[in-house]
Design an enzyme around this catalytic site. Sequence first.
Site, short mmCIF file in Angstrom:
data_model
loop_
_atom_site.label_atom_id
_atom_site.label_comp_id
_atom_site.label_asym_id
_atom_site.label_seq_id
_atom_site.Cartn_x
_atom_site.Cartn_y
_atom_site.Cartn_z
N CYS A 2 0.58 6.47 2.55
CA CYS A 2 -0.04 7.79 2.62
C CYS A 2 -1.52 7.73 2.99
CB CYS A 2 0.06 8.48 1.26
SG CYS A 2 1.73 8.52 0.63
N ARG A 27 -1.35 3.64 9.50
CA ARG A 27 -0.92 3.17 8.18
C ARG A 27 0.58 3.34 7.98
NH1 ARG A 27 -5.11 3.26 4.23
NH2 ARG A 27 -3.61 3.93 2.68
N TRP A 78 4.06 9.03 3.04
CA TRP A 78 5.08 7.98 3.19
C TRP A 78 5.95 8.11 1.94
CZ3 TRP A 78 6.09 3.10 0.74
CH2 TRP A 78 6.91 2.24 1.48
N ASN A 104 -2.45 10.26 -3.07
CA ASN A 104 -1.86 8.95 -2.79
C ASN A 104 -1.64 8.27 -4.14
OD1 ASN A 104 -2.27 9.44 -0.13
ND2 ASN A 104 -3.84 7.88 0.19
N GLY A 105 -0.55 7.51 -4.27
CA GLY A 105 -0.29 6.81 -5.53
C GLY A 105 0.99 7.33 -6.16
N GLU A 485 5.99 -17.40 9.01
CA GLU A 485 5.21 -16.27 9.53
C GLU A 485 5.77 -15.81 10.88
OE1 GLU A 485 3.26 -14.09 8.59
OE2 GLU A 485 2.22 -13.39 10.37
N LYS A 489 7.04 -12.04 11.73
CA LYS A 489 6.54 -11.22 12.85
C LYS A 489 7.72 -10.69 13.66
CE LYS A 489 3.37 -10.44 12.00
NZ LYS A 489 2.58 -10.91 10.91
N GLU A 492 9.81 -7.96 11.71
CA GLU A 492 9.19 -6.66 11.41
C GLU A 492 8.98 -5.79 12.64
OE1 GLU A 492 5.29 -6.85 9.57
OE2 GLU A 492 4.83 -8.69 10.63
N HIS A 508 21.04 -27.72 4.31
CA HIS A 508 21.52 -27.45 2.95
C HIS A 508 22.17 -26.07 2.86
CE1 HIS A 508 19.81 -31.14 1.45
NE2 HIS A 508 18.70 -30.85 2.11
N LYS A 607 0.84 -0.03 6.82
CA LYS A 607 -0.22 -1.03 7.01
C LYS A 607 -0.73 -1.56 5.68
CE LYS A 607 -3.03 -3.63 9.22
NZ LYS A 607 -2.40 -4.87 9.68
C1 F6R Z 1 3.01 -8.38 7.96
C2 F6R Z 1 2.06 -7.68 7.13
C3 F6R Z 1 2.29 -7.62 5.67
C4 F6R Z 1 0.96 -7.79 4.93
C5 F6R Z 1 1.17 -7.58 3.42
C6 F6R Z 1 -0.11 -7.83 2.65
O1 F6R Z 1 2.63 -8.37 9.30
O2 F6R Z 1 1.10 -7.13 7.61
O3 F6R Z 1 3.22 -8.57 5.26
O4 F6R Z 1 0.47 -9.06 5.19
O5 F6R Z 1 1.61 -6.27 3.19
O6 F6R Z 1 -1.13 -7.00 3.09
P1 F6R Z 1 -2.64 -7.34 2.78
O7 F6R Z 1 -3.00 -8.57 3.54
O8 F6R Z 1 -3.40 -6.14 3.26
O9 F6R Z 1 -2.74 -7.54 1.30
#
Ligand code: F6R
Length: 612
Positions: A2, A27, A78, A104-105, A485, A489, A492, A508, A607
């Site tokens: 949000c 976001r 959201w 928000n929250g 990682e 990527k 997602e 395994h 985000k």
């Molecule tokens: C993946 C991604 C998320 C963030 C995670 C932590 O591309 O962006 O996995 O890394 O939500 O976010 P931060 O780093 O803001 O604590």
Amino acid sequence: MCGIVAYTGKRNIIDTLIDGLRRLEYRGYDSAGIAVLDKNKITTVKSVGKVQSLVDKITPAMKKELSKGKIGIAHTRWATHGIPSEPNAHPHLDEKCRFAVVHNGIIENYALIKEHLIGKGHKFLSETDTEVLPHLIDDCYEGDLLQAVAAALKKINGTFGIAVISSEHPEQIVTARKGSPIVIGVGENETIIASDISAIISYTDKVIFLNDNDIALIDKDKIDLRNIDNVPVSREIAHIDWDPGSAEKGGFEHFMLKEIFEQPDAIANAIRGRLDESLGTGTLSGLNLSAHDLVSVNRIIIAACGTSLHAGMVGEYFFEDLADIPTEVEQAAEFRYRNPIINPGTFILAISQSGETADTLAAVREAIQKGATVAGICNVVGSTIPRETGRGVYLHAGPEIGVASTKAFTCQVAVLLMMALKFGRSRRLSRQTGIELVAEIKRIPDLVRKVIATAKDIEKVAKKYAQAKDFFFIGRGYLYPVAIEGALKLKEISYVHAEGYHAAELKHGPIALLDENVPVLAMANNIPGKDKIIGNMQECKARKSPVIAVATEGDEEIRKHADDIIWVPECSQYTVPIPSVVALQLLSYYIAKERGCSIDQPRNLAKSVTVE
Ligand code: F6R
């Protein structure tokens, strides 16, 4: 997640609120709404979907009418409590339409409060937790808006960042926070409030970050700051040096691609002024650790989520190899609910791009509560984690807008390497080794530049495999977290099922899934462990899986074991995660593009994850 915007001033209220919402779009959200106050009347407009749908609902005649207002609040939602729908979208009002709230929250005790208020005759229109707030404010109202909001907030459990307007107070906005960020932008005869500075920087560079339990009354352009117990508090005005233009796409098709391409500069910024070439060490004064503090650390716990967690996993290798410090990496969500053992000498490192991730913040608070020394590695200046830890290192990567984290990861790894070097040099790491490492760290931007120069070749590989339904990424040692990682990527942004595995673990269990339809990407760079990974690649080929290798330029031998190769320049095991992950970011980007995915705002993702 949000987003909140609120404004009072001379600009056109609709344009300003909509502009703020657009700047928060990155976001992630599923509905949006605004409420404007004019002559003791609050008018709301809400819509499901993008901010553009909201704009489309505001006809020119409506806009003309609403633009008479000088005060307004706006929100991107959201969904948590209740589906994305107009009744559930914010702002929410009490039934007399005297109070409008964006929030928000999460209000944990909303069901009890709602029941109580229904008993008193209140009528609710949504399934949200937020809607209890305007009703509660109405219930507490005795003529003073700030006092009514404070009284209402005292009755709720949970987290909030809020902005409130009232038809009884046509020149006032009340805002407050607990666990969900609120920033007040202080302009010339105008005030803009938002949950994120991206919505503020094009109006003013002067901001006040609210602390938990702060509440502020904005009355015309006067700001009265208190805590929820009505005690006046003072907060510094901070200056934000983000260039508003740096939050734009700069000619790239997507923010993600722009952010991948700007990594050489972002990493150069992250390391600038933080290396001492003659002593062969990292400086990092923000850690605020004396020589004595440095040697007193006998264990490091890294807490983080998602991509930041993967950066932490690379950091574990750094701290153990370079500084001999036993290091554990914890999912922040687990750390907060276990009973972590923290002894004198335990140093906690919280890694978070946003500095607002709810689980990481809770881990920080738990660690502080247990008396640990806690530092943050964060990107967003003035965000909650660095403020609460009071020590740490900013990435200086600039705003990261694409939901998939890219430049934050590479800068986090660069910072962790400099930090391990600093710890290492306070122990047995020799000056000469330190000097060599400093030289290697300084080469990182160039290594990344070289990978980016091969983007077209990576795009060709991406096109070849874009229709695969499943993918495995395998690695060992420093490249094991990179494999995980890379898989994150891909899944997602392209919605392809991808798993990151330790190469040795494949046999395994997961090897059962391999066949000609399941490509395996193997991190086969020239670092210790390469011979072993070649064995693992053969195991995959024997199951008919196509194998893509990420390998060191000039390693002709690797051609025998792979169907396709993505080249990365020669470098040591300490720096190799950075250029290698950039290659995987590009591969994921081009696969997602080929599949026509919404790259900057993937479905279901936000985000910054400010709820548990
Ligand atoms: C993946 C991604 C998320 C963030 C995670 C932590 O591309 O962006 O996995 O890394 O939500 O976010 P931060 O780093 O803001 O604590």
